[in-house]
Design a protein around this motif. Structure first.
Motif: not given
Length: 117
Positions: A26-27, A30, A20-22, A1-5
């Protein structure tokens, strides 16, 4: 899984969230935290730049749906910009272009906000 920011910055009197990301189950929290923080600080003119967003799942879409009415009832809006075709297709499939302004870039979003005021 790619990071998310999420990167937050000011452009004139507008708040820009760069995703940015996915954005998935899970993200999504944020993004929810970032939107809630802006609303709590009376920041209602929000631009979400999706240029580096690689993927969005239903949980991410749900966050946008959860906050749009709050922001609009306070006299603001959330405008989405810089989507790649893959991300746009997900928004389009679910009818988001009828609910949100999805614009080519931040400058266009700023112009749209300014004409609405």
């Amino acid at each position: 899984m790619k990071n998310f920011s999420i990167n937050h910055r000011q452009v004139e009197s507008f708040d820009v969230l760069e995703l940015s990301g996915e954005l998935d189950a899970h993200t999504a929290s944020h993004l929810e935290d970032s939107l809630r923080e802006l609303i709590d600080r009376n920041k209602y003119h929000i631009i979400v730049n999706c240029s580096d967003l690689d993927y969005i799942a239903s949980a991410g879409l749900g966050v946008f749906m959860a906050y749009i009415e709050d922001v609009r009832s306070l006299g603001g809006d959330i405008k989405l910009t810089n989507m790649n075709s893959k991300v746009f297709n997900v928004f389009d499939l679910l009818g988001f272009p009828t609910l949100y302004d999805i614009l080519d870039d931040e400058e266009e979003a700023i112009e749209k906000f300014e004409t609405e005021q």
